[in-house]
Design a protein around this motif. Sequence first.
Motif, PDB file in Angstrom:
ATOM      1  N   LEU A 223      32.982   9.339  49.864  1.00 30.08           N
ATOM      2  CA  LEU A 223      34.047   9.664  48.934  1.00 30.08           C
ATOM      3  C   LEU A 223      34.162  11.180  48.812  1.00 30.08           C
ATOM      4  O   LEU A 223      33.177  11.871  48.577  1.00 30.08           O
ATOM      5  CB  LEU A 223      33.772   9.071  47.563  1.00 30.08           C
ATOM      6  CG  LEU A 223      34.824   9.409  46.513  1.00 30.08           C
ATOM      7  CD1 LEU A 223      36.117   8.673  46.811  1.00 30.08           C
ATOM      8  CD2 LEU A 223      34.332   9.086  45.115  1.00 30.08           C
TER       9      LEU A 223
ATOM     10  N   SER B  81      44.440   2.994  41.899  1.00 27.45           N
ATOM     11  CA  SER B  81      43.552   4.154  41.986  1.00 27.45           C
ATOM     12  C   SER B  81      43.667   4.713  43.400  1.00 27.45           C
ATOM     13  O   SER B  81      43.834   3.951  44.357  1.00 27.45           O
ATOM     14  CB  SER B  81      42.107   3.748  41.703  1.00 27.45           C
ATOM     15  OG  SER B  81      41.959   3.328  40.374  1.00 27.45           O
TER      16      SER B  81
ATOM     17  N   ASP C 121      42.664  -5.708  42.003  1.00 25.45           N
ATOM     18  CA  ASP C 121      42.224  -6.047  43.358  1.00 25.45           C
ATOM     19  C   ASP C 121      40.838  -5.460  43.610  1.00 25.45           C
ATOM     20  O   ASP C 121      40.336  -4.658  42.828  1.00 25.45           O
ATOM     21  CB  ASP C 121      43.225  -5.485  44.371  1.00 25.45           C
ATOM     22  CG  ASP C 121      43.242  -6.265  45.665  1.00 25.45           C
ATOM     23  OD1 ASP C 121      44.157  -6.059  46.470  1.00 25.45           O
ATOM     24  OD2 ASP C 121      42.325  -7.082  45.882  1.00 25.45           O
ATOM     25  N   TYR C 122      40.232  -5.873  44.705  1.00 28.19           N
ATOM     26  CA  TYR C 122      38.914  -5.386  45.069  1.00 28.19           C
ATOM     27  C   TYR C 122      38.921  -4.546  46.341  1.00 28.19           C
ATOM     28  O   TYR C 122      37.980  -3.828  46.602  1.00 28.19           O
ATOM     29  CB  TYR C 122      37.957  -6.558  45.300  1.00 28.19           C
ATOM     30  CG  TYR C 122      37.529  -7.278  44.051  1.00 28.19           C
ATOM     31  CD1 TYR C 122      38.290  -8.313  43.531  1.00 28.19           C
ATOM     32  CD2 TYR C 122      36.350  -6.937  43.402  1.00 28.19           C
ATOM     33  CE1 TYR C 122      37.894  -8.983  42.392  1.00 28.19           C
ATOM     34  CE2 TYR C 122      35.936  -7.609  42.261  1.00 28.19           C
ATOM     35  CZ  TYR C 122      36.713  -8.623  41.765  1.00 28.19           C
ATOM     36  OH  TYR C 122      36.313  -9.290  40.643  1.00 28.19           O
ATOM     37  N   LYS C 123      39.975  -4.667  47.147  1.00 32.19           N
ATOM     38  CA  LYS C 123      39.896  -4.083  48.479  1.00 32.19           C
ATOM     39  C   LYS C 123      40.613  -2.745  48.571  1.00 32.19           C
ATOM     40  O   LYS C 123      41.677  -2.546  48.002  1.00 32.19           O
ATOM     41  CB  LYS C 123      40.493  -5.041  49.505  1.00 32.19           C
ATOM     42  CG  LYS C 123      41.948  -5.337  49.285  1.00 32.19           C
ATOM     43  CD  LYS C 123      42.473  -6.323  50.310  1.00 32.19           C
ATOM     44  CE  LYS C 123      43.965  -6.567  50.089  1.00 32.19           C
ATOM     45  NZ  LYS C 123      44.503  -7.563  51.013  1.00 32.19           N
ATOM     46  N   LEU C 124      39.981  -1.840  49.307  1.00 33.80           N
ATOM     47  CA  LEU C 124      40.616  -0.572  49.621  1.00 33.80           C
ATOM     48  C   LEU C 124      41.592  -0.775  50.777  1.00 33.80           C
ATOM     49  O   LEU C 124      41.250  -1.394  51.773  1.00 33.80           O
ATOM     50  CB  LEU C 124      39.569   0.452  50.043  1.00 33.80           C
ATOM     51  CG  LEU C 124      38.804   1.198  48.962  1.00 33.80           C
ATOM     52  CD1 LEU C 124      37.620   1.922  49.573  1.00 33.80           C
ATOM     53  CD2 LEU C 124      39.711   2.178  48.242  1.00 33.80           C
TER      54      LEU C 124
ATOM     55  N   THR D 150      42.399   8.153  39.167  1.00 28.98           N
ATOM     56  CA  THR D 150      42.617   6.774  38.750  1.00 28.98           C
ATOM     57  C   THR D 150      43.872   6.575  37.906  1.00 28.98           C
ATOM     58  O   THR D 150      44.215   5.432  37.577  1.00 28.98           O
ATOM     59  CB  THR D 150      41.397   6.237  37.985  1.00 28.98           C
ATOM     60  OG1 THR D 150      41.172   7.091  36.857  1.00 28.98           O
ATOM     61  CG2 THR D 150      40.171   6.240  38.876  1.00 28.98           C
TER      62      THR D 150
ATOM     63  N   LYS E  19      38.714  11.361  43.951  1.00 32.55           N
ATOM     64  CA  LYS E  19      39.545  10.235  43.554  1.00 32.55           C
ATOM     65  C   LYS E  19      40.316  10.575  42.284  1.00 32.55           C
ATOM     66  O   LYS E  19      39.977  11.519  41.567  1.00 32.55           O
ATOM     67  CB  LYS E  19      38.709   8.978  43.332  1.00 32.55           C
ATOM     68  CG  LYS E  19      37.784   9.019  42.114  1.00 32.55           C
ATOM     69  CD  LYS E  19      37.016   7.705  42.000  1.00 32.55           C
ATOM     70  CE  LYS E  19      36.173   7.667  40.749  1.00 32.55           C
ATOM     71  NZ  LYS E  19      35.367   6.410  40.646  1.00 32.55           N
TER      72      LYS E  19
ATOM     73  N   PHE F 242      43.482   1.472  53.488  1.00 32.49           N
ATOM     74  CA  PHE F 242      43.346   2.814  54.043  1.00 32.49           C
ATOM     75  C   PHE F 242      44.577   3.244  54.816  1.00 32.49           C
ATOM     76  O   PHE F 242      45.266   2.426  55.446  1.00 32.49           O
ATOM     77  CB  PHE F 242      42.162   2.865  55.016  1.00 32.49           C
ATOM     78  CG  PHE F 242      40.810   2.862  54.363  1.00 32.49           C
ATOM     79  CD1 PHE F 242      40.148   1.671  54.113  1.00 32.49           C
ATOM     80  CD2 PHE F 242      40.201   4.054  53.990  1.00 32.49           C
ATOM     81  CE1 PHE F 242      38.896   1.671  53.519  1.00 32.49           C
ATOM     82  CE2 PHE F 242      38.961   4.061  53.394  1.00 32.49           C
ATOM     83  CZ  PHE F 242      38.298   2.866  53.159  1.00 32.49           C
TER      84      PHE F 242
ATOM     85  N   PHE G 136      42.216   7.472  46.468  1.00 31.91           N
ATOM     86  CA  PHE G 136      40.966   8.059  46.966  1.00 31.91           C
ATOM     87  C   PHE G 136      41.232   8.860  48.236  1.00 31.91           C
ATOM     88  O   PHE G 136      42.134   8.544  49.010  1.00 31.91           O
ATOM     89  CB  PHE G 136      39.956   6.951  47.327  1.00 31.91           C
ATOM     90  CG  PHE G 136      39.621   6.004  46.204  1.00 31.91           C
ATOM     91  CD1 PHE G 136      40.460   4.935  45.906  1.00 31.91           C
ATOM     92  CD2 PHE G 136      38.462   6.164  45.464  1.00 31.91           C
ATOM     93  CE1 PHE G 136      40.158   4.053  44.878  1.00 31.91           C
ATOM     94  CE2 PHE G 136      38.150   5.284  44.445  1.00 31.91           C
ATOM     95  CZ  PHE G 136      39.004   4.228  44.145  1.00 31.91           C
TER      96      PHE G 136
ATOM     97  N   ILE H 183      43.485   1.361  45.836  1.00 33.35           N
ATOM     98  CA  ILE H 183      43.073   0.032  45.404  1.00 33.35           C
ATOM     99  C   ILE H 183      43.854  -0.288  44.142  1.00 33.35           C
ATOM    100  O   ILE H 183      43.944   0.528  43.221  1.00 33.35           O
ATOM    101  CB  ILE H 183      41.550  -0.045  45.204  1.00 33.35           C
ATOM    102  CG1 ILE H 183      41.099  -1.458  44.847  1.00 33.35           C
ATOM    103  CG2 ILE H 183      41.075   0.933  44.179  1.00 33.35           C
ATOM    104  CD1 ILE H 183      39.591  -1.632  44.940  1.00 33.35           C
ATOM    105  N   ARG H 184      44.468  -1.467  44.132  1.00 39.87           N
ATOM    106  CA  ARG H 184      45.265  -1.864  42.979  1.00 39.87           C
ATOM    107  C   ARG H 184      44.356  -2.223  41.809  1.00 39.87           C
ATOM    108  O   ARG H 184      43.204  -2.604  41.995  1.00 39.87           O
ATOM    109  CB  ARG H 184      46.144  -3.061  43.330  1.00 39.87           C
ATOM    110  CG  ARG H 184      47.396  -2.685  44.073  1.00 39.87           C
ATOM    111  CD  ARG H 184      48.254  -3.922  44.281  1.00 39.87           C
ATOM    112  NE  ARG H 184      47.655  -4.837  45.247  1.00 39.87           N
ATOM    113  CZ  ARG H 184      47.885  -6.141  45.273  1.00 39.87           C
ATOM    114  NH1 ARG H 184      48.684  -6.700  44.380  1.00 39.87           N
ATOM    115  NH2 ARG H 184      47.329  -6.898  46.195  1.00 39.87           N
ATOM    116  N   SER H 185      44.914  -2.173  40.628  1.00 41.60           N
ATOM    117  CA  SER H 185      44.102  -2.388  39.435  1.00 41.60           C
ATOM    118  C   SER H 185      43.543  -3.801  39.353  1.00 41.60           C
ATOM    119  O   SER H 185      42.539  -4.036  38.720  1.00 41.60           O
ATOM    120  CB  SER H 185      44.918  -2.077  38.183  1.00 41.60           C
ATOM    121  OG  SER H 185      46.074  -2.874  38.157  1.00 41.60           O
TER     122      SER H 185
ATOM    123  N   TYR I  21      38.646   9.707  51.358  1.00 44.41           N
ATOM    124  CA  TYR I  21      37.329   9.575  51.967  1.00 44.41           C
ATOM    125  C   TYR I  21      37.280  10.483  53.196  1.00 44.41           C
ATOM    126  O   TYR I  21      38.291  10.724  53.853  1.00 44.41           O
ATOM    127  CB  TYR I  21      37.058   8.132  52.396  1.00 44.41           C
ATOM    128  CG  TYR I  21      36.591   7.225  51.283  1.00 44.41           C
ATOM    129  CD1 TYR I  21      37.500   6.602  50.434  1.00 44.41           C
ATOM    130  CD2 TYR I  21      35.235   6.994  51.080  1.00 44.41           C
ATOM    131  CE1 TYR I  21      37.064   5.774  49.412  1.00 44.41           C
ATOM    132  CE2 TYR I  21      34.785   6.163  50.057  1.00 44.41           C
ATOM    133  CZ  TYR I  21      35.709   5.563  49.233  1.00 44.41           C
ATOM    134  OH  TYR I  21      35.271   4.749  48.217  1.00 44.41           O
TER     135      TYR I  21
END
Lengths: 112, 114
Positions: free
Chosen positions: A46, A32, A97-100, A51, A49, A102, A34, A93-95, A36
């Motif tokens: 934000l 996804s 994963d949790y972390k952005l 996805t 975005k 930048f 984004f 952010i990978r599908s 910011y």
Amino acid sequence: GDSVTQMEGPVTLSEEACLTINCTYTATGYPSLFWYVQYPGEGLQLLLKATKADDKGSNKGFEATYRKETTSFHLEKGSVQVSDSAVYFCALIRSNDYKLSFGAGTTVTVRA
Amino acid sequence: DTAVSQTPKYLVTQMGNDKSIKCEQNLGHDTMYWYKQDSKKFLKIMFSYNNKELIINETVPNRFSPKSPDKAHLNLHINSLELGDSAVYFCASSHSGRATDTQYFGPGTRLTVL
């Protein structure tokens, strides 16, 4: 690993000029994407975005299209205002994963 | 109402001290994060918690210890502060941590180590 590369700044524009900030990414799978924005002295908000491939995100006159073939997510606005002066960050952010992750941020200054 | 709040907004302290930064979110989110922004504005994830469990722990010195007493809070404690710890620290939260979720950021805590 994942990485986001965005156009280096700073960028200085006159009001009503067109703005484009280039962003390309490297990631496995279908991340996804984004944008910011960080206004002076504030936290990140934000802006928009997307996805999945070919999605277009839009907000406040800004647009960006998720281009899988060129691994890009360029930010555009047709007519900027002084209030658009800020630092803009592209992120992914990978599908699974949790972390952005930048990009380095692009400082934009719009002059009246 | 502020969605993601952090305290303090500014923190100035001496090298070697121990300090904490607090973060609270009232969005009902399950996942919370700490990011560090250096003097060049570069942002990097430090930690992430999902339902009070640590799920991301990037290469961060063990002087940094996150604590999540409940889903709405994620605090950051820093021991033996060093000059290089000077930065802006941002807390964030998201609904479930899925890739499609938006992360909502707090206003940041500017830490200056003298």
